[in-house]
Design a protein around this motif. Structure first.
Motif, PDB file in Angstrom:
ATOM      1  N   LEU A   1       1.012  -0.911   0.061  1.00 41.88           N
ATOM      2  CA  LEU A   1       0.049  -0.186   0.046  1.00 41.88           C
ATOM      3  C   LEU A   1       0.859   1.271   0.056  1.00 41.88           C
ATOM      4  O   LEU A   1       2.018   1.026   0.126  1.00 41.88           O
ATOM      5  N   PHE A   2       0.433   2.385  -0.336  1.00 40.36           N
ATOM      6  CA  PHE A   2       0.924   3.747  -0.522  1.00 40.36           C
ATOM      7  C   PHE A   2       0.987   4.218   0.926  1.00 40.36           C
ATOM      8  O   PHE A   2       0.088   4.059   1.718  1.00 40.36           O
ATOM      9  N   ARG A   3       2.093   4.985   1.506  1.00 37.92           N
ATOM     10  CA  ARG A   3       2.286   5.830   2.513  1.00 37.92           C
ATOM     11  C   ARG A   3       2.878   7.170   2.233  1.00 37.92           C
ATOM     12  O   ARG A   3       3.506   7.271   1.429  1.00 37.92           O
ATOM     13  N   PRO A   4       1.848   8.342   2.597  1.00 35.64           N
ATOM     14  CA  PRO A   4       2.317   9.524   2.202  1.00 35.64           C
ATOM     15  C   PRO A   4       3.327  10.095   3.015  1.00 35.64           C
ATOM     16  O   PRO A   4       3.586   9.732   4.317  1.00 35.64           O
ATOM     17  N   VAL A   5       4.673  10.693   2.353  1.00 30.68           N
ATOM     18  CA  VAL A   5       5.776  11.098   3.251  1.00 30.68           C
ATOM     19  C   VAL A   5       5.891  12.695   2.810  1.00 30.68           C
ATOM     20  O   VAL A   5       5.141  13.173   1.873  1.00 30.68           O
ATOM     21  N   ASP A   6       6.390  13.226   3.456  1.00 31.89           N
ATOM     22  CA  ASP A   6       6.754  14.898   3.207  1.00 31.89           C
ATOM     23  C   ASP A   6       5.568  15.675   3.144  1.00 31.89           C
ATOM     24  O   ASP A   6       5.223  16.326   2.187  1.00 31.89           O
ATOM     25  N   SER A   7       4.981  15.605   4.211  1.00 29.89           N
ATOM     26  CA  SER A   7       3.264  16.099   4.196  1.00 29.89           C
ATOM     27  C   SER A   7       2.497  15.779   3.190  1.00 29.89           C
ATOM     28  O   SER A   7       1.646  16.770   2.890  1.00 29.89           O
ATOM     29  N   GLY A   8       2.681  14.758   2.546  1.00 25.76           N
ATOM     30  CA  GLY A   8       1.789  14.230   1.537  1.00 25.76           C
ATOM     31  C   GLY A   8       1.982  14.862   0.262  1.00 25.76           C
ATOM     32  O   GLY A   8       1.346  14.289  -0.718  1.00 25.76           O
ATOM     33  N   LYS A   9       3.282  15.215   0.020  1.00 26.95           N
ATOM     34  CA  LYS A   9       3.921  15.454  -1.115  1.00 26.95           C
ATOM     35  C   LYS A   9       4.303  14.420  -2.118  1.00 26.95           C
ATOM     36  O   LYS A   9       4.358  14.436  -3.210  1.00 26.95           O
ATOM     37  N   THR A  10       4.730  13.378  -1.454  1.00 24.28           N
ATOM     38  CA  THR A  10       5.337  12.116  -2.009  1.00 24.28           C
ATOM     39  C   THR A  10       4.808  10.965  -1.379  1.00 24.28           C
ATOM     40  O   THR A  10       3.972  11.137  -0.537  1.00 24.28           O
ATOM     41  N   PHE A  11       5.201   9.736  -1.749  1.00 20.76           N
ATOM     42  CA  PHE A  11       4.994   8.476  -1.340  1.00 20.76           C
ATOM     43  C   PHE A  11       6.044   7.476  -1.256  1.00 20.76           C
ATOM     44  O   PHE A  11       6.743   7.826  -2.122  1.00 20.76           O
ATOM     45  N   GLU A  12       5.779   6.507  -0.465  1.00 20.14           N
ATOM     46  CA  GLU A  12       6.354   5.049  -0.678  1.00 20.14           C
ATOM     47  C   GLU A  12       5.385   4.340  -0.410  1.00 20.14           C
ATOM     48  O   GLU A  12       4.540   4.191   0.019  1.00 20.14           O
TER      49      GLU A  12
ATOM     50  N   LEU B   1      10.163   7.332  -9.226  1.00 22.99           N
ATOM     51  CA  LEU B   1       8.877   6.691  -9.044  1.00 22.99           C
ATOM     52  C   LEU B   1       7.913   7.875  -9.006  1.00 22.99           C
ATOM     53  O   LEU B   1       6.629   7.860  -9.249  1.00 22.99           O
ATOM     54  N   ASN B   2       8.299   8.760  -7.692  1.00 20.18           N
ATOM     55  CA  ASN B   2       7.281   9.958  -7.428  1.00 20.18           C
ATOM     56  C   ASN B   2       6.906  10.914  -8.422  1.00 20.18           C
ATOM     57  O   ASN B   2       6.060  11.241  -8.573  1.00 20.18           O
ATOM     58  N   ARG B   3       8.005  11.136  -9.301  1.00 15.64           N
ATOM     59  CA  ARG B   3       8.015  12.063 -10.446  1.00 15.64           C
ATOM     60  C   ARG B   3       7.047  11.603 -11.254  1.00 15.64           C
ATOM     61  O   ARG B   3       6.022  12.267 -12.141  1.00 15.64           O
ATOM     62  N   ARG B   4       6.944  10.357 -11.596  1.00 15.93           N
ATOM     63  CA  ARG B   4       5.971   9.626 -12.541  1.00 15.93           C
ATOM     64  C   ARG B   4       4.664   9.443 -11.877  1.00 15.93           C
ATOM     65  O   ARG B   4       3.581   9.774 -12.653  1.00 15.93           O
ATOM     66  N   TRP B   5       4.501   9.130 -10.530  1.00  8.60           N
ATOM     67  CA  TRP B   5       3.195   8.554 -10.278  1.00  8.60           C
ATOM     68  C   TRP B   5       2.556   9.408  -8.900  1.00  8.60           C
ATOM     69  O   TRP B   5       1.275   9.262  -8.490  1.00  8.60           O
ATOM     70  N   ALA B   6       3.191  10.545  -8.284  1.00  9.62           N
ATOM     71  CA  ALA B   6       2.691  10.980  -7.085  1.00  9.62           C
ATOM     72  C   ALA B   6       1.327  11.804  -7.302  1.00  9.62           C
ATOM     73  O   ALA B   6       0.465  11.343  -6.675  1.00  9.62           O
ATOM     74  N   LYS B   7       1.377  12.487  -8.294  1.00  9.13           N
ATOM     75  CA  LYS B   7      -0.011  13.229  -8.522  1.00  9.13           C
ATOM     76  C   LYS B   7      -1.327  12.298  -8.809  1.00  9.13           C
ATOM     77  O   LYS B   7      -2.093  12.409  -8.027  1.00  9.13           O
ATOM     78  N   LYS B   8      -0.987  11.136  -9.482  1.00  6.64           N
ATOM     79  CA  LYS B   8      -1.959  10.284  -9.804  1.00  6.64           C
ATOM     80  C   LYS B   8      -2.392   9.464  -8.577  1.00  6.64           C
ATOM     81  O   LYS B   8      -3.470   9.315  -8.261  1.00  6.64           O
ATOM     82  N   VAL B   9      -1.262   8.971  -7.661  1.00  6.39           N
ATOM     83  CA  VAL B   9      -1.507   8.394  -6.483  1.00  6.39           C
ATOM     84  C   VAL B   9      -2.689   9.236  -5.502  1.00  6.39           C
ATOM     85  O   VAL B   9      -3.432   8.620  -4.876  1.00  6.39           O
ATOM     86  N   PHE B  10      -2.373  10.337  -5.371  1.00  5.49           N
ATOM     87  CA  PHE B  10      -3.055  11.216  -4.348  1.00  5.49           C
ATOM     88  C   PHE B  10      -4.403  11.733  -4.899  1.00  5.49           C
ATOM     89  O   PHE B  10      -5.453  11.909  -4.126  1.00  5.49           O
ATOM     90  N   ARG B  11      -4.593  11.539  -6.376  1.00  6.37           N
ATOM     91  CA  ARG B  11      -5.848  12.059  -6.924  1.00  6.37           C
ATOM     92  C   ARG B  11      -6.632  10.624  -7.050  1.00  6.37           C
ATOM     93  O   ARG B  11      -7.745  10.831  -7.150  1.00  6.37           O
ATOM     94  N   LYS B  12      -6.059   9.747  -7.751  1.00  7.46           N
ATOM     95  CA  LYS B  12      -6.764   8.594  -8.402  1.00  7.46           C
ATOM     96  C   LYS B  12      -6.959   7.357  -7.546  1.00  7.46           C
ATOM     97  O   LYS B  12      -7.866   6.595  -7.489  1.00  7.46           O
ATOM     98  N   TRP B  13      -5.950   7.208  -6.657  1.00  8.00           N
ATOM     99  CA  TRP B  13      -5.830   6.009  -5.990  1.00  8.00           C
ATOM    100  C   TRP B  13      -5.855   6.180  -4.191  1.00  8.00           C
ATOM    101  O   TRP B  13      -5.044   5.507  -3.420  1.00  8.00           O
ATOM    102  N   LYS B  14      -6.437   7.026  -3.945  1.00  4.80           N
ATOM    103  CA  LYS B  14      -6.678   7.461  -2.514  1.00  4.80           C
ATOM    104  C   LYS B  14      -6.845   6.305  -1.513  1.00  4.80           C
ATOM    105  O   LYS B  14      -6.870   6.181  -0.440  1.00  4.80           O
ATOM    106  N   HIS B  15      -7.912   5.101  -2.179  1.00  6.48           N
ATOM    107  CA  HIS B  15      -8.289   4.318  -1.306  1.00  6.48           C
ATOM    108  C   HIS B  15      -6.951   3.109  -1.136  1.00  6.48           C
ATOM    109  O   HIS B  15      -7.262   2.320  -0.248  1.00  6.48           O
ATOM    110  N   PHE B  16      -5.884   3.557  -1.855  1.00  7.98           N
ATOM    111  CA  PHE B  16      -4.809   2.550  -1.517  1.00  7.98           C
ATOM    112  C   PHE B  16      -3.633   2.914  -0.501  1.00  7.98           C
ATOM    113  O   PHE B  16      -2.555   2.701  -0.451  1.00  7.98           O
ATOM    114  N   ILE B  17      -4.262   4.397   0.067  1.00 10.65           N
ATOM    115  CA  ILE B  17      -3.286   5.140   0.874  1.00 10.65           C
ATOM    116  C   ILE B  17      -3.557   4.766   2.297  1.00 10.65           C
ATOM    117  O   ILE B  17      -4.732   4.461   2.712  1.00 10.65           O
ATOM    118  N   ALA B  18      -2.513   4.042   3.201  1.00 10.63           N
ATOM    119  CA  ALA B  18      -2.611   3.865   4.472  1.00 10.63           C
ATOM    120  C   ALA B  18      -1.588   4.397   5.350  1.00 10.63           C
ATOM    121  O   ALA B  18      -0.662   4.755   4.892  1.00 10.63           O
TER     122      ALA B  18
END
Length: 266
Positions: free
Chosen positions: A79-90, A186-203
């Protein structure tokens, strides 16, 4: 039935698999990615192949991987975990180090990514992606591929019926220096989409730790002594745990010291 392709130099995981694809039969329907520190259990291939055959909307299937040192979960989806105050993920491994028969890992489930240590997909999707992105070196290339498949409307599936032992980073221990650069790409490619489209996978992977605190258990042992452990250190302290040591798969690190604490075997 078996063909061995030997590379003369280390070209990285992604470029290695891309090279192998060119040696495969044009009629091949499936691709299996398999690390060399995996010990397979009977029935894994049939289970994965059946999942993709019976569910055409499944584009990637990952396995339940167990640490042979402990018999506990190493991988059961990510699953995704937000880091940097929600700007990026791991990404973090769900139920890592939990018992192999924990309720949360017994049933198949959709995730945004599964590990390429043991993964099945179709040659059609692999070719559509242009193979794995060889700008990654030794990490994140499998996640990047999973996110491409997810973005195309296919499902990424964790399948406990496919089970194997995974020693974890045995071959590459001490050689993961590019991990941070890979995560940045990975974040440069996907961060915006993760927080916009796949919020249900953030934990938040630290929720179980907070439950331990409420029950009075306040001592912590961090698994691993790499860059991720470095990132977890301040979080562990912030939660209120007393750090007592580290555990690592790499025998060369055992009986050493990391951040002033002992490094022990799993």
């Amino acid at each position: 039935r078996l063909r061995v392709v030997t590379l003369v130099k280390n070209v990285g995981v992604a470029r290695g698999f891309n090279t192998l694809r060119r040696h495969m039969s044009a009629s091949s329907r499936r691709m299996v990615f398999l690390n060399n520190d995996i010990v397979l259990q009977e029935g894994w291939f049939e289970a994965m192949d059946r999942e993709m055959t019976e569910h055409p909307d499944v584009g990637v299937v990952g396995a339940r991987l167990l640490y042979p040192q402990t018999g506990c979960i190493q991988h059961a989806g990510m699953l995704f975990r937000p880091v940097d105050s929600g700007k990026t993920f791991e990404l973090f491994h769900v139920a890592m180090n939990n018992p192999a028969d924990s309720p949360e890992v017994r049933r198949p489930r959709d995730y945004p990514a599964v590990t390429g240590a043991l993964m099945m997909t179709s040659t059609e999707l692999f070719d559509r992606a242009g193979g794995w992105d060889d700008r990654y070196w030794l990490s994140c290339e499998d996640t990047d591929f999973c996110l491409k498949v997810l973005d195309w409307g296919k499902r990424v599936r964790y399948l406990p019926a496919a089970t194997a032992w995974h020693f974890g980073s045995v071959t590459v221990a001490g050689h993961l220096s590019a991990e941070d650069q890979n995560l940045a790409h990975l974040n440069r490619r996907w961060a915006k989409k993760v927080f916009r489209k796949w919020k249900h996978f953030i934990a938040d992977p630290f929720d179980p730790l907070r439950a331990h605190l409420k029950q009075g258990r306040k001592r912590a042992l961090i698994f691993g002594t790499g860059s991720r452990a470095e990132r977890f250190l301040p979080m562990i302290h912030k939660l209120g745990f007393n750090l007592v040591g580290f555990s690592d798969n790499n025998p060369a690190r055992h009986h050493g010291v990391f951040h002033g604490k002992p490094v022990v075997t799993p």
